[in-house]
Design a protein around this motif. Structure first.
Motif, PDB file in Angstrom:
ATOM      1  N   ASN A 129       0.833  -1.202   0.000  1.00 33.60           N
ATOM      2  CA  ASN A 129       0.000   0.000   0.000  1.00 33.60           C
ATOM      3  C   ASN A 129       0.871   1.257   0.000  1.00 33.60           C
ATOM      4  O   ASN A 129       0.529   2.268  -0.620  1.00 33.60           O
ATOM      5  CB  ASN A 129      -0.922   0.017   1.214  1.00 33.60           C
ATOM      6  CG  ASN A 129      -2.001  -1.049   1.151  1.00 33.60           C
ATOM      7  OD1 ASN A 129      -2.256  -1.639   0.105  1.00 33.60           O
ATOM      8  ND2 ASN A 129      -2.639  -1.312   2.283  1.00 33.60           N
ATOM      9  N   HIS A 131      -3.293   7.839  -2.250  1.00 39.36           N
ATOM     10  CA  HIS A 131      -4.675   7.600  -1.862  1.00 39.36           C
ATOM     11  C   HIS A 131      -4.765   6.406  -0.917  1.00 39.36           C
ATOM     12  O   HIS A 131      -3.808   5.633  -0.764  1.00 39.36           O
ATOM     13  CB  HIS A 131      -5.537   7.348  -3.104  1.00 39.36           C
ATOM     14  CG  HIS A 131      -4.954   6.303  -4.020  1.00 39.36           C
ATOM     15  ND1 HIS A 131      -3.966   6.587  -4.945  1.00 39.36           N
ATOM     16  CD2 HIS A 131      -5.204   4.976  -4.150  1.00 39.36           C
ATOM     17  CE1 HIS A 131      -3.652   5.489  -5.607  1.00 39.36           C
ATOM     18  NE2 HIS A 131      -4.382   4.501  -5.136  1.00 39.36           N
ATOM     19  N   GLU A 132      -5.914   6.236  -0.285  1.00 39.55           N
ATOM     20  CA  GLU A 132      -6.122   5.084   0.585  1.00 39.55           C
ATOM     21  C   GLU A 132      -6.188   3.820  -0.263  1.00 39.55           C
ATOM     22  O   GLU A 132      -6.861   3.779  -1.288  1.00 39.55           O
ATOM     23  CB  GLU A 132      -7.416   5.251   1.382  1.00 39.55           C
ATOM     24  CG  GLU A 132      -7.634   4.167   2.425  1.00 39.55           C
ATOM     25  CD  GLU A 132      -8.906   4.364   3.241  1.00 39.55           C
ATOM     26  OE1 GLU A 132      -9.182   3.503   4.107  1.00 39.55           O
ATOM     27  OE2 GLU A 132      -9.619   5.362   3.000  1.00 39.55           O
ATOM     28  N   ALA A 157      -8.987   1.984  -2.325  1.00 43.29           N
ATOM     29  CA  ALA A 157      -9.775   1.291  -1.310  1.00 43.29           C
ATOM     30  C   ALA A 157     -11.207   1.065  -1.768  1.00 43.29           C
ATOM     31  O   ALA A 157     -11.775  -0.019  -1.566  1.00 43.29           O
ATOM     32  CB  ALA A 157      -9.745   2.084  -0.007  1.00 43.29           C
TER      33      ALA A 157
END
Length: 450
Positions: free
Chosen positions: A119, A126-127, A309
């Motif tokens: 991640n 971004h998430e 996400a």
């Protein structure tokens, strides 16, 4: 003087040298090849005629004691070197703790830690969420599943010269018939193909090539039906094709405008291989989903889909997974691999290798008109070989050069839709002197191939 590299943590050093003590293949390799012929399915082919006994740094030692310079890295897998000490140590510790529980049954920290690391490492701030799988093809297939779940659309677009795997869906995405698709259909439906940017062949700038691809998609598929566009930022099996500048950003912009999920297949390009952590960074693009595999776990089977996400979480609970996905041993290897990349500065090392090898390949091109194109990024480089008079692909020359180099103790791989591309994927742990020697052998192979 040959250098040494640890073969395993706390173990003996593996001398970094090209050493031929028998012909290639030697007697022990020939014995094993005879056993292979009667025990292993004929469809499983091998590139080298020798059998490995040890590997590390920039060499593979065969069962006859020959030490071969490795310019293949097991097809871009052993980026940190085979038997990298930190990877070996991490794997040994995990095996001693437990080998498997199935993350879907009894989860463990290693899976979560790998997801956190990816991640953070993939492009964009971004998430994100990550799911782990076993192979690159499985990763690509799950990326398509996720995109379809998020968009509620069915169609998927891949590109000319693409390679995405050998499962039924990824064979449909793959462009090349032989040896990947012939006789294995029918393939998964709702897969379409668009023209890619191939500067050596089409001569188009990136924006023009993107317009051509988008026009094909809009006419033949329709944006209202399209779930995902799947593309390798640098094509792998298709010939290490680097798109013209502007091609990828234009496609990303079009996907954003039309609600299409942009999937970057970074199976071969990811994890420092191209002189950035991910090849998408060279064009400044941020994919919606990124597929990572080959170089992720130091030689152990592990792949991942990492993405926005809201896209990743669109899949219903229980819709993603697999018995072995994110195996704890592979996760331990991945964390050690990522640590090694960071601690040993391997992103910069890949760029250095790229500069070093490219200079030699361009010098070869300047004196040999059969070298039509030199391309690639970082430690993912290639030469496309052609008939100097017609510029037509020369697969016979490509094979002859590769075979000659292998006979002299250098592992060289080929690729390309027309089989006329020599590709170079050295481990980032290879000593510079050994790399130079491999290129000397390559020069001699070209000189001998008349």
């Amino acid at each position: 003087m040959p250098t040494t590299t640890p073969l395993r943590a706390g173990g003996p050093a593996l001398v970094q040298e090209r050493r031929l003590v028998t012909e290639i293949p030697g007697p022990r390799s020939r014995e094993l090849a005879a056993r292979q012929a009667v025990a292993v399915a004929r469809g499983v082919s091998t590139t080298m005629p020798v059998f490995a006994a040890a590997a590390g740094g920039g060499v593979v030692v065969d069962v006859d004691g020959n030490s071969l310079i490795d310019l293949g890295s097991g097809i871009a897998v052993t980026t940190v070197g085979s038997s990298a000490p930190a990877v070996v140590e991490a794997v040994q510790a995990q095996v001693a703790a437990f080998t498997h529980t199935c993350f879907m049954i009894t989860p463990y920290e290693g899976y979560v830690a790998v997801a956190e690391a990816l991640n953070a490492a993939t492009p964009g701030d971004h998430e994100k969420r990550t799911a782990l799988f076993n192979s690159g093809a499985e990763g690509v297939e799950n990326a398509v599943k996720i995109a379809r779940s998020f968009t509620r659309r069915d169609a998927v677009v891949a590109f000319d010269h693409a390679y995405h795997g050998r499962t039924n869906l990824t064979m449909a995405l793959t462009a090349k018939n032989q040896p990947y698709k012939s006789g294995f259909g029918p393939f998964a439906p709702e897969v379409y193909r668009a023209p890619v940017s191939y500067p050596f062949r089409d001569g188009l700038d990136g924006v023009t090539a993107a317009r051509r691809a988008i026009a094909t998609i809009e006419k033949q598929v329709g944006v209202e039906n399209l779930a995902a566009l799947v593309i390798e930022p640098i094509q792998g099996e298709g010939g290490f094709v680097v798109p013209a500048p502007g091609f990828l950003p234009a496609l990303v912009d079009w996907c954003r405008e039309n609600g299409v999920v942009f999937v970057a297949d970074e199976v071969q390009t990811g994890i420092a291989r191209t002189g950035t952590m991910y090849a998408s960074e060279h064009e400044g693009i941020v994919p919606d989903l990124v597929v990572t595999a080959k170089g992720l776990a130091g030689g152990l089977p592990l792949s991942a889909v990492t993405g926005r996400a809201e896209i990743m979480d669109a899949v219903h609970v229980g819709g993603l997974g697999g018995t072995y996905g994110g195996n704890p041993i592979a996760c331990a290897a991945a964390l050690a691999t990522l640590d090694t990349v960071r601690e040993e500065g391997l992103v910069a090392r890949a760029a250095e290798i790229g500069d070093r090898v490219t200079a030699r390949l361009r010098a070869l091109q300047a004196r040999d008109p059969r070298v039509g194109d030199v391309r690639g990024r970082g430690a993912m480089l290639a030469v496309e070989l052609v008939d100097p008079a017609t510029r037509e692909p020369d697969a016979a020359l490509t094979s002859a050069v590769a075979v000659a180099a292998r006979a002299e103790g250098v592992i060289v791989l080929t690729c390309g839709t027309d089989g006329n591309v020599l590709r170079f994927l050295p481990p980032l742990s290879i000593p510079g002197a050994l790399l130079d020697e491999a290129l000397d052998v390559l020069d001699s192979a070209f000189a001998a191939a008349i």
